[in-house]
Design an enzyme around this catalytic site. Structure first.
Site, PDB file in Angstrom:
ATOM      1  N   GLU A   2       0.810  -1.210   0.000  1.00 30.84           N
ATOM      2  CA  GLU A   2       0.000   0.000   0.000  1.00 30.84           C
ATOM      3  C   GLU A   2       0.845   1.261   0.000  1.00 30.84           C
ATOM      4  O   GLU A   2       1.982   1.274   0.479  1.00 30.84           O
ATOM      5  CB  GLU A   2      -0.914  -0.002   1.242  1.00 30.84           C
ATOM      6  CG  GLU A   2      -1.871  -1.171   1.250  1.00 30.84           C
ATOM      7  CD  GLU A   2      -2.629  -1.326   2.562  1.00 30.84           C
ATOM      8  OE1 GLU A   2      -3.333  -2.336   2.715  1.00 30.84           O
ATOM      9  OE2 GLU A   2      -2.517  -0.447   3.444  1.00 30.84           O
ATOM     10  N   CYS A  17       3.371   8.729   0.915  1.00 29.21           N
ATOM     11  CA  CYS A  17       3.916   7.761   1.866  1.00 29.21           C
ATOM     12  C   CYS A  17       4.027   6.438   1.119  1.00 29.21           C
ATOM     13  O   CYS A  17       3.008   5.862   0.720  1.00 29.21           O
ATOM     14  CB  CYS A  17       2.999   7.634   3.075  1.00 29.21           C
ATOM     15  SG  CYS A  17       3.519   6.391   4.279  1.00 29.21           S
ATOM     16  N   CYS A  49       6.280  -6.536   6.512  1.00 30.13           N
ATOM     17  CA  CYS A  49       7.439  -6.088   7.291  1.00 30.13           C
ATOM     18  C   CYS A  49       7.871  -7.211   8.219  1.00 30.13           C
ATOM     19  O   CYS A  49       7.028  -7.910   8.805  1.00 30.13           O
ATOM     20  CB  CYS A  49       7.084  -4.835   8.100  1.00 30.13           C
ATOM     21  SG  CYS A  49       8.483  -4.155   9.025  1.00 30.13           S
ATOM     22  N   CYS A 103       7.011  -5.432  15.166  1.00 24.07           N
ATOM     23  CA  CYS A 103       6.568  -4.547  16.245  1.00 24.07           C
ATOM     24  C   CYS A 103       5.102  -4.873  16.563  1.00 24.07           C
ATOM     25  O   CYS A 103       4.252  -4.828  15.665  1.00 24.07           O
ATOM     26  CB  CYS A 103       6.733  -3.090  15.839  1.00 24.07           C
ATOM     27  SG  CYS A 103       8.444  -2.629  15.474  1.00 24.07           S
ATOM     28  N   CYS A 149       1.984  -2.593  15.540  1.00 15.29           N
ATOM     29  CA  CYS A 149       1.900  -2.163  14.146  1.00 15.29           C
ATOM     30  C   CYS A 149       1.244  -3.251  13.305  1.00 15.29           C
ATOM     31  O   CYS A 149       1.692  -4.404  13.299  1.00 15.29           O
ATOM     32  CB  CYS A 149       3.306  -1.860  13.623  1.00 15.29           C
ATOM     33  SG  CYS A 149       3.372  -1.474  11.863  1.00 15.29           S
ATOM     34  N   GLU A 186      10.518  -2.090   6.406  1.00 20.10           N
ATOM     35  CA  GLU A 186      11.675  -1.408   6.989  1.00 20.10           C
ATOM     36  C   GLU A 186      12.622  -1.059   5.846  1.00 20.10           C
ATOM     37  O   GLU A 186      13.266  -1.939   5.264  1.00 20.10           O
ATOM     38  CB  GLU A 186      12.369  -2.332   8.005  1.00 20.10           C
ATOM     39  CG  GLU A 186      13.794  -1.965   8.365  1.00 20.10           C
ATOM     40  CD  GLU A 186      13.959  -0.565   8.920  1.00 20.10           C
ATOM     41  OE1 GLU A 186      14.812   0.173   8.390  1.00 20.10           O
ATOM     42  OE2 GLU A 186      13.244  -0.206   9.872  1.00 20.10           O
ATOM     43  N   ASN A 233      -2.629   4.683  16.516  1.00 14.92           N
ATOM     44  CA  ASN A 233      -3.804   4.353  15.711  1.00 14.92           C
ATOM     45  C   ASN A 233      -4.105   2.872  15.899  1.00 14.92           C
ATOM     46  O   ASN A 233      -3.546   2.028  15.201  1.00 14.92           O
ATOM     47  CB  ASN A 233      -3.521   4.652  14.240  1.00 14.92           C
ATOM     48  CG  ASN A 233      -3.206   6.112  14.018  1.00 14.92           C
ATOM     49  OD1 ASN A 233      -4.043   6.974  14.221  1.00 14.92           O
ATOM     50  ND2 ASN A 233      -1.969   6.398  13.623  1.00 14.92           N
ATOM     51  N   CYS A 284      -0.334   6.077  10.617  1.00 16.44           N
ATOM     52  CA  CYS A 284       0.893   5.381  11.019  1.00 16.44           C
ATOM     53  C   CYS A 284       0.573   4.049  11.699  1.00 16.44           C
ATOM     54  O   CYS A 284      -0.229   3.991  12.621  1.00 16.44           O
ATOM     55  CB  CYS A 284       1.698   6.246  11.976  1.00 16.44           C
ATOM     56  SG  CYS A 284       2.358   7.731  11.210  1.00 16.44           S
TER      57      CYS A 284
END
Length: 382
Positions: A111, A124, A131, A135, A138, A189, A324, A367
């Protein structure tokens, strides 16, 4: 919470998948000339093609009117294979924010987001599909890593956003303009896909016909703290902005929130960030997602300010990001009073600190929300 997530392996290798086809945007100036010559065309055609792609934002040779009609199909097949298709688009913020789900030729999905502001237009972009940093707060990190994106797949996100803004857009982005800012804060990343991201960076900032001509100072590369790669990027002297996703000032908590901390501790990440600032002369952004009752304690704000003042001084700016939360997540944003107190305490230590404007919450484009459930492309979007 500490130790609940195992240390990362020594190598961040994605699963093996078929490589995307070679594309004109994968090639540097010398390789472009060689590729054109291999097609039996004069070398000057390489510069024409570059002007079309980077200058006029055209990726289909059939639309390149300065190219002889007799060779357009051959050039198209050899150098401009179809890389990405827009599988789904969704907008919010009165059409000023738009998220695009891209589907690559191998079915991989990722995306990107276009955000319009009064003084700038920002894309962005993603550097990986998924990823591998894991984390836990996320959505992208919890989905795992599918593969690295090619240089051309990264650049196609930039070209598509630029073309959309220049043309005035359709639907969500309805006013014309120029793409002015790039943030590598989409999926992945960036420094774990170092060589391809570096090649993309060089072409983003190079003036046409060798690139899109976006100022290096308007390009931000985000990282969770791969310290050796941060130093390596500094030595490239491209002078893009570095954003370090810290999220905790102490190793005990950061080991769990940002598992790469099991390899490079807070001090090592900050030392690398200082090296980047010293080499480039650029201020480093410190990203801090504020999570209720996890990392928002007043003493952690004090420790963050103290460590940053000691490590970076005036060369640090903290972006506090209201979390978020994704559907079903145990994580939640800190209350506004706690957020205000956190910012005040960081500032009291002599460190610049602001709260980031969070765009795209309604469409899971803010984010940490990319690749949230329901917009991964695993299902048929039609």
């Amino acid at each position: 919470m500490s130790g609940s997530i195992p240390a990362l392996p020594l190598v961040f290798d994605p699963p093996r998948r078929a490589r995307p086809p070679r594309h004109f945007a994968d090639l540097d100036e010398e390789a472009r000339a060689a590729a054109v010559t291999e097609l039996g065309l004069p070398a000057f055609r390489a510069k024409q093609l570059a002007n079309q792609y980077y200058g006029r934002l055209i990726a289909d040779p059939r639309e390149m009117t300065d190219l002889p009609a007799s060779v357009r199909e051959r050039v198209s097949q050899a150098l401009f294979p179809r890389l990405l298709d827009s599988a789904r688009e969704i907008a919010c913020d009165a059409g000023e924010t738009r998220k695009v789900l891209w589907r690559a030729v191998d079915g991989t999905t990722f995306e990107s987001v276009i955000m319009r502001y009064p003084d700038r237009n920002t894309a962005c972009i993603s550097s990986q599909a998924g990823c591998g940093m894991a984390c836990p707060f996320c959505a992208t990190g919890q989905g795992g890593l599918t593969r690295n994106l090619s240089t051309a797949e990264i650049l196609e996100q930039v070209r598509a956003a630029s073309a959309e803004l220049r043309s005035g857009g359709t639907g969500a982005i309805a006013r014309g303009g120029r793409l002015s800012n790039i943030v590598f804060m989409g999926m992945g990343e960036p420094l774990a896909n170092y060589n391809r991201v570096l090649a993309a960076l060089r072409r983003i900032i190079a003036p046409p016909p060798n690139g899109f001509g976006i100022s290096a100072r308007s390009v931000t590369v985000s990282t969770v703290g791969l310290a050796p790669a941060i130093r390596k990027l500094a030595d490239e002297r491209l002078n893009a902005t570095l954003a370090l996703s810290l999220h905790a000032p102490d190793d005990e908590l950061r080991d769990s929130l940002v598992p790469v901390n099991n390899r490079w501790k807070v001090r090592e990440a900050l030392d690398a960030a200082r090296y980047y600032a010293d080499v480039t002369g650029r201020r480093v952004s410190i990203e801090y997602a504020l999570i209720r009752d996890v990392n928002d304690q007043p003493w952690r704000a004090d420790l963050l300010g103290k460590r940053l003042h000691g490590a970076l001084g005036s060369l640090a700016h903290v972006n506090v990001i209201p979390l978020n939360p994704t559907p079903g997540s145990k994580w939640d944003a800190s209350p506004k009073p706690a957020e205000r107190e956190f910012v005040k305490r960081v500032r009291d230590k002599g460190v610049s600190c602001t709260v980031r404007d969070t765009r795209g919450r309604e469409i899971a484009a803010a984010c940490g929300q990319l690749a949230a459930e329901g917009f991964t492309g695993r299902e048929d979007p039609s």
